[in-house]
Motif scaffolding. Structure first.
Motif, PDB file in Angstrom:
ATOM      1  N   GLN A   1      42.081  32.637  42.032  1.00 13.00           N
ATOM      2  CA  GLN A   1      42.539  33.828  41.828  1.00 13.00           C
ATOM      3  C   GLN A   1      41.547  35.117  41.701  1.00 13.00           C
ATOM      4  N   ALA A   2      40.540  34.456  40.956  1.00  9.68           N
ATOM      5  CA  ALA A   2      39.441  35.420  40.437  1.00  9.68           C
ATOM      6  C   ALA A   2      38.616  35.888  41.933  1.00  9.68           C
ATOM      7  N   MET A   3      38.305  34.611  42.696  1.00 10.90           N
ATOM      8  CA  MET A   3      37.629  34.815  43.863  1.00 10.90           C
ATOM      9  C   MET A   3      38.449  35.675  44.986  1.00 10.90           C
ATOM     10  N   ALA A   4      39.785  35.443  45.036  1.00  6.69           N
ATOM     11  CA  ALA A   4      40.485  36.264  45.817  1.00  6.69           C
ATOM     12  C   ALA A   4      40.322  37.868  45.517  1.00  6.69           C
ATOM     13  N   GLN A   5      40.482  38.151  44.243  1.00  7.06           N
ATOM     14  CA  GLN A   5      40.348  39.482  43.716  1.00  7.06           C
ATOM     15  C   GLN A   5      38.892  40.108  44.080  1.00  7.06           C
ATOM     16  N   MET A   6      38.157  39.287  43.939  1.00  8.27           N
ATOM     17  CA  MET A   6      36.680  39.600  44.390  1.00  8.27           C
ATOM     18  C   MET A   6      36.355  39.923  45.914  1.00  8.27           C
ATOM     19  N   LEU A   7      37.229  39.208  46.830  1.00  8.73           N
ATOM     20  CA  LEU A   7      37.218  39.413  48.270  1.00  8.73           C
ATOM     21  C   LEU A   7      37.997  40.885  48.349  1.00  8.73           C
ATOM     22  N   VAL A   8      39.196  41.040  47.859  1.00 10.27           N
ATOM     23  CA  VAL A   8      39.938  42.095  47.947  1.00 10.27           C
ATOM     24  C   VAL A   8      38.995  43.400  47.563  1.00 10.27           C
ATOM     25  N   ASP A   9      38.282  43.443  46.365  1.00 11.57           N
ATOM     26  CA  ASP A   9      37.378  44.370  45.966  1.00 11.57           C
ATOM     27  C   ASP A   9      36.361  44.678  47.101  1.00 11.57           C
ATOM     28  N   SER A  10      35.685  43.630  47.482  1.00 11.15           N
ATOM     29  CA  SER A  10      34.546  43.917  48.453  1.00 11.15           C
ATOM     30  C   SER A  10      35.118  44.543  49.845  1.00 11.15           C
ATOM     31  N   LEU A  11      36.370  44.268  50.064  1.00 14.62           N
ATOM     32  CA  LEU A  11      36.954  44.931  51.442  1.00 14.62           C
ATOM     33  C   LEU A  11      37.670  46.377  51.223  1.00 14.62           C
ATOM     34  N   ALA A  12      37.697  46.795  50.182  1.00 16.41           N
ATOM     35  CA  ALA A  12      38.397  48.012  49.722  1.00 16.41           C
ATOM     36  C   ALA A  12      37.956  48.917  50.298  1.00 16.41           C
ATOM     37  N   GLY A  13      38.720  50.250  50.814  1.00 11.54           N
ATOM     38  CA  GLY A  13      38.515  51.230  51.654  1.00 11.54           C
ATOM     39  C   GLY A  13      39.852  52.203  51.699  1.00 11.54           C
ATOM     40  N   ASP A  14      39.412  53.352  52.599  1.00 16.60           N
ATOM     41  CA  ASP A  14      40.525  54.134  52.831  1.00 16.60           C
ATOM     42  C   ASP A  14      40.977  53.929  54.114  1.00 16.60           C
ATOM     43  N   TYR A  15      42.289  54.509  54.139  1.00 11.60           N
ATOM     44  CA  TYR A  15      42.800  54.174  55.565  1.00 11.60           C
ATOM     45  C   TYR A  15      42.655  55.271  56.589  1.00 11.60           C
ATOM     46  N   GLU A  16      42.135  55.057  57.678  1.00 10.95           N
ATOM     47  CA  GLU A  16      41.498  56.167  58.685  1.00 10.95           C
ATOM     48  C   GLU A  16      42.239  55.723  59.928  1.00 10.95           C
ATOM     49  N   PRO A  17      43.383  56.495  60.457  1.00 11.88           N
ATOM     50  CA  PRO A  17      43.992  55.847  61.746  1.00 11.88           C
ATOM     51  C   PRO A  17      43.068  55.924  62.953  1.00 11.88           C
ATOM     52  N   ASP A  18      42.139  56.800  62.926  1.00 10.74           N
ATOM     53  CA  ASP A  18      41.209  57.092  64.220  1.00 10.74           C
ATOM     54  C   ASP A  18      40.196  55.845  64.186  1.00 10.74           C
ATOM     55  N   GLU A  19      40.264  54.916  63.232  1.00 13.30           N
ATOM     56  CA  GLU A  19      39.359  53.894  63.344  1.00 13.30           C
ATOM     57  C   GLU A  19      39.853  52.404  64.068  1.00 13.30           C
ATOM     58  N   TYR A  20      41.186  52.833  64.335  1.00  9.86           N
ATOM     59  CA  TYR A  20      41.816  51.621  65.173  1.00  9.86           C
ATOM     60  C   TYR A  20      41.994  52.050  66.688  1.00  9.86           C
TER      61      TYR A  20
END
Length: 294
Positions: free
Chosen positions: A189-208
């Motif tokens: 569970q701790a490793m999964a939380q670290m993965l979430v923190d490493s990929l955290a960001g804001d939603y930018e519609p134009d990026e897709y």
């Protein structure tokens, strides 16, 4: 954009005349079924699954299929007795916190544009919604059916978003999740939380980007530029259903005549008569040719 509905928002004693516009549009790539040889569009006939006969529009009714597979045919008189609403009012029931509405319930979204004489009360409602950080729960009649919706603010414009009824949202029932129990270890569970923190960001519609749509358009453009286009012949204006009905009547008349041994309209030789007369006139020319030879 073209307005699809006109009415008024009413809250308290305030009445705001507005026009409704679709806020979204679907860009899904759609293909037509065509004839491989010439590119002509494929048409389908309205046929009955019982007797296989082609059915005219006037003979088509609405049917409701029950859970056990039975079909109930509804007449125009039956439908006229149903509760149909033609109200042009968007009535505010109450103002609720936006986090109380699960996004699963959101359906279609529309923009509301005020009349020129109603800009001030429109802005008043917009600012009230913004400052209260709430949405207005309303009832509105769209396409003769009353539905529940919310008014919220987006980019200084009040939007109306219809809501699904509670029984339209399915409830998940996955037994495999219940059987899983406490199989996740704290370290995992701790490793999964670290993965979430490493990929955290804001939603930018134009990026897709819809790469499938872009690829289809590029493919079509290349074929057009390469001359790989099949120009299907223009279809004759047959007048729609009337011609189909006339053709069906003509076939019925011909079958009735054939059963009585009479000639059908398709077998009349009236048009060939002038050709026979022309041949008769050429006979003297042959005699004259014989006289000249002697």
């Amino acid at each position: 954009m073209r307005a699809i509905w006109k009415g008024a928002v009413s809250f308290g004693l305030v009445n705001v005349p507005v026009r409704l516009y679709s806020a979204t549009e679907n860009h899904d790539v759609s293909f037509r079924q065509v004839h491989r040889e010439d590119g002509g569009r494929i048409k389908y006939k309205r046929t009955c699954s019982v007797d296989g006969a082609e059915v005219a529009y006037d003979d088509i009714a609405k049917g409701y299929e029950t859970e056990d597979g039975q079909m109930v045919v509804l007449t125009d008189e039956d439908l006229a007795d149903l509760p149909i609403s033609t109200s042009r009012e968007i009535a505010v029931d109450k103002f609720v916190p936006i986090d109380q509405i699960d996004p699963m319930y959101y359906d279609k979204c529309y923009y509301l544009e005020p009349d020129k004489a109603a800009v001030k009360p429109y802005v008043l409602l917009r600012e009230a919604l913004t400052q209260a950080d709430r949405v207005a729960l309303v009832t509105v009649s769209l396409r003769t059916r009353m539905t529940v919706a919310v008014l919220r603010v987006r980019d200084d414009v009040i939007t109306l978003q219809t809501l699904l009824w509670p029984d339209e949202v399915r409830q998940p029932d996955f037994g495999v999740l219940k059987e899983a129990g406490d199989e996740v270890k704290p370290a995992e569970q701790a490793m999964a939380q670290m993965l979430v923190d490493s990929l955290a960001g804001d939603y930018e519609p134009d990026e897709y980007e819809d790469d499938y749509e872009a690829a289809v358009k590029a493919l079509v453009k290349a074929k057009v530029e390469g001359g790989e286009v099949k120009a299907a012949p223009e279809e004759a204006d047959t007048g729609g259903e009337v011609v189909d009905l006339l053709a069906a009547l003509q076939q019925s008349v011909n079958r009735a005549k054939e059963s009585r041994g009479e000639a059908t309209d398709d077998a009349k030789p009236a048009k060939k008569a002038p050709a026979k007369k022309a041949a008769a006139k050429k006979a003297p020319a042959k005699k004259t040719a014989k006289k000249k030879a002697s």
